[in-house]
Design an enzyme around this catalytic site. Structure first.
Site, PDB file in Angstrom:
ATOM      1  N   LYS A  33     183.172  -5.989  -0.632  1.00  0.00           N
ATOM      2  CA  LYS A  33     182.467  -4.708  -0.632  1.00  0.00           C
ATOM      3  C   LYS A  33     182.340  -4.111  -2.039  1.00  0.00           C
ATOM      4  CE  LYS A  33     182.937  -4.116   4.286  1.00  0.00           C
ATOM      5  NZ  LYS A  33     183.997  -4.761   5.031  1.00  0.00           N
ATOM      6  N   ASP A  84     194.779  -7.060   2.979  1.00  0.00           N
ATOM      7  CA  ASP A  84     193.317  -7.142   3.002  1.00  0.00           C
ATOM      8  C   ASP A  84     192.738  -5.815   2.513  1.00  0.00           C
ATOM      9  OD1 ASP A  84     190.634  -7.467   3.469  1.00  0.00           O
ATOM     10  OD2 ASP A  84     190.835  -8.003   5.587  1.00  0.00           O
ATOM     11  N   TYR A 139     190.252  -5.789  11.297  1.00  0.00           N
ATOM     12  CA  TYR A 139     189.153  -6.738  11.135  1.00  0.00           C
ATOM     13  C   TYR A 139     189.303  -7.434   9.795  1.00  0.00           C
ATOM     14  CZ  TYR A 139     184.413  -8.625  10.824  1.00  0.00           C
ATOM     15  OH  TYR A 139     183.329  -9.455  10.703  1.00  0.00           O
TER      16      TYR A 139
HETATM   17  C1  LIG Z   1     184.203  -6.088   5.810  1.00  0.00           C
HETATM   18  C2  LIG Z   1     185.568  -6.612   5.926  1.00  0.00           C
HETATM   19  C3  LIG Z   1     185.847  -7.995   5.922  1.00  0.00           C
HETATM   20  C4  LIG Z   1     184.764  -9.029   5.958  1.00  0.00           C
HETATM   21  O1  LIG Z   1     183.957  -8.984   4.831  1.00  0.00           O
HETATM   22  P1  LIG Z   1     182.479  -9.624   4.905  1.00  0.00           P
HETATM   23  O2  LIG Z   1     181.995  -9.552   3.500  1.00  0.00           O
HETATM   24  O3  LIG Z   1     181.704  -8.781   5.868  1.00  0.00           O
HETATM   25  O4  LIG Z   1     182.654 -11.034   5.388  1.00  0.00           O
HETATM   26  C5  LIG Z   1     187.169  -8.397   5.894  1.00  0.00           C
HETATM   27  N1  LIG Z   1     188.171  -7.503   5.899  1.00  0.00           N
HETATM   28  C6  LIG Z   1     187.951  -6.179   5.928  1.00  0.00           C
HETATM   29  C7  LIG Z   1     189.100  -5.234   5.900  1.00  0.00           C
HETATM   30  C8  LIG Z   1     186.650  -5.693   5.962  1.00  0.00           C
HETATM   31  O5  LIG Z   1     186.432  -4.362   6.027  1.00  0.00           O
END
Ligand SMILES: *Cc1c(COP(=O)(O)O)cnc(C)c1O
Length: 470
Positions: A302, A271, A176
């Site tokens: 995060k 990511d 994701y």
């Molecule tokens: C949470 C998440 C995102 C998206 O971040 P948001 O602040 O919710 O848009 C992208 N990549 C990873 C790996 C994530 O866990």
């Protein structure tokens, strides 16, 4: 009629809505949470502002949180829960950490948003560069702040396309990267085939610019580059996958990604939105047992915002300096580098020292041991997958899954019973089996003991669960 909820095989993250008419009977007293949820659904789609919060895959009304402190959240009835969601990661220090709250309060006293640069943004960029660092080298020569992880990965992809002049992006099934159109793509009919939209509203022409490959599969990766010579701008990968449950990369797989991509002139976007500054002071990049990889771009979110909307992308200067105002790749944000968010991020990262990571790691070890013991005692086949202090439980598997196909073979139907048994005993787990569990440095002996005490009954509930009639 309402549109069908999004179903996705590309991102288990999206799968919180689908399959899920839960078959467990969940007693729902008409309490304040239920009343709020009914009221919310009259003004907010599904009653929530992010789908997983709606409890669709476990059933029942979500607990509306009125406050949180340390390892605990308090619902609309003022019931206390040991929280293993931690805002989906940001609350590394625990909820309402005084150093973070004080930093935000004093930033607020100086003004909320200026639309002009601030010193704090410089300090945060320097701090990230200092933390993501090995033997005199950081993969981050420049850092740009944005407000969400979605923006960070979306911008990284645009930048990779701008840098290479190529159109295609490779991602892995079950990873994701936020909800931008191009990254909401689902595997097509075969490996190295262009993808299909994973959400209504994404045109097939957009999804077709993404290739979705099985994770931990070097052959598939090589085949994709062979099939699309000179066309792939970047491979984007979660540093360690944790949005389909936790699926760590096979030893050296991130290195393989980098080697193969670079061999073909493509960039690698690591990511770290979830793993960055959570699994280690330098993220998975620093924790990776195979050593830090030569990623071209890294994305954060995060933890970097400490609970406020903040995210970032960073990388080598020659790539990052293609961003406006220096280069031709456009990106901007009214609230980018917002001073309150920067204050929260700075305070969080400054407080997140070796002792904090040692405490989070130890808390994770303790909960993992208790989960294993309880499920074994109750006779529930299971595998615990880990990436540092992040972990998840897969029911019915004998070994941790290595890709999204294996993830989906688990007995996910045991999770609602397990989840509700924990909730009834005052422990709030992620309301989807496809999510990691999050510990914080505030999970002390009292909080961890409550988790341990709740687990045996929840394991028995998981054992007693029955599969949905097909
Ligand atoms: C949470 C998440 C995102 C998206 O971040 P948001 O602040 O919710 O848009 C992208 N990549 C990873 C790996 C994530 O866990």
């Amino acid at each position: 009629m309402a549109a069908e909820p999004v179903t996705s095989t590309a991102a288990a993250h999206l799968a919180d809505a689908p399959d899920a008419e839960p078959h467990v009977e969940v007693p729902e007293p008409a309490d304040a949470n239920t009343r709020l949820f009914e009221r919310a659904q009259r003004s907010i789609p599904g009653g929530v502002n992010s789908p997983v919060r709606a409890y669709r895959s476990v059933g029942g009304a979500p607990r509306f949180v009125q406050r949180a402190s340390g390892p605990y959240v308090y619902d609309a009835e003022n019931r206390e829960y040991v929280d293993l969601v931690a805002s989906w990661g940001p609350a590394l220090l625990g909820h309402g950490s005084p150093v973070v709250v004080d930093a935000v309060k004093s930033a607020a006293d100086r003004g909320l948003s200026f639309g002009a640069p601030t010193e704090g943004e410089v300090e945060l960029a320097e701090l990230v560069r200092a933390r993501v660092h090995r033997e005199g080298r950081s993969p981050i020569e420049r850092l740009r702040l944005v407000s969400t992880g979605t923006e960070a990965t979306m911008t990284a992809v645009r930048l990779a396309r701008g840098a290479t002049g190529r159109p295609l992006v490779v991602k892995f099934g079950g990873h994701y990267h936020g909800h931008s159109d191009g990254l909401l793509a689902d595997a097509g009919s075969g490996v190295a085939t262009l993808a299909l939209p994973a959400s209504a509203g994404v045109p097939p022409e957009i999804a077709a610019l993404t290739l979705v490959l099985p994770y931990n599969d070097e052959a598939a990766l090589r085949l994709a580059f062979e099939r699309h010579p000179g066309r792939i701008a970047a491979v984007i990968t979660e540093a360690a996958a944790a949005n389909m449950g936790v699926v760590a990369p096979d030893a050296g797989f991130n290195r393989t990604i980098v080697a193969v991509a670079h061999e073909h002139g493509a960039l690698v976007i690591l990511d770290e939105v979830l793993t960055g500054f959570r699994v280690h002071s330098g993220g998975w990049w620093a924790l990776d047992p195979a050593g830090p990889v030569d990623a071209d771009l890294l994305t954060y979110g995060k933890v970097i915002g400490g609970g406020l909307p903040l995210a970032a992308l960073g990388g080598r200067a020659e790539v990052m300096d293609l961003l406006a105002p220096l280069g031709p790749v456009y990106q901007a944000g009214t609230l980018s580098g917002n001073p309150l968010a920067v204050a929260a991020g700075l305070a969080t990262l400054r407080a997140a020292d070796a002792d904090v990571y040692a405490r989070v790691d130890a808390a994770a070890d303790r909960v993992v041991a208790a989960v294993r013991a309880s499920l074994t005692e109750a006779g529930v086949q299971h595998a615990v997958s880990r990436a540092g202090n992040l972990f998840s439980v897969a029911f019915g598997l004998s070994a941790p899954p290595r890709d999204y196909d294996e993830v989906r073979t688990q007995e996910a139907w045991r999770h609602p019973a397990f989840f509700h048994a924990m909730l009834a005993q005052g422990v709030s787990l992620p309301p989807s089996v496809f999510e990691a569990w999050f510990l914080t440095a505030a999970h002390d002996d009292a909080a961890l003991s409550r988790v341990e005490e709740a687990l045996p009954a929840a394991a028995r509930a998981a054992a007693a669960a029955t599969p949905p009639a097909s």
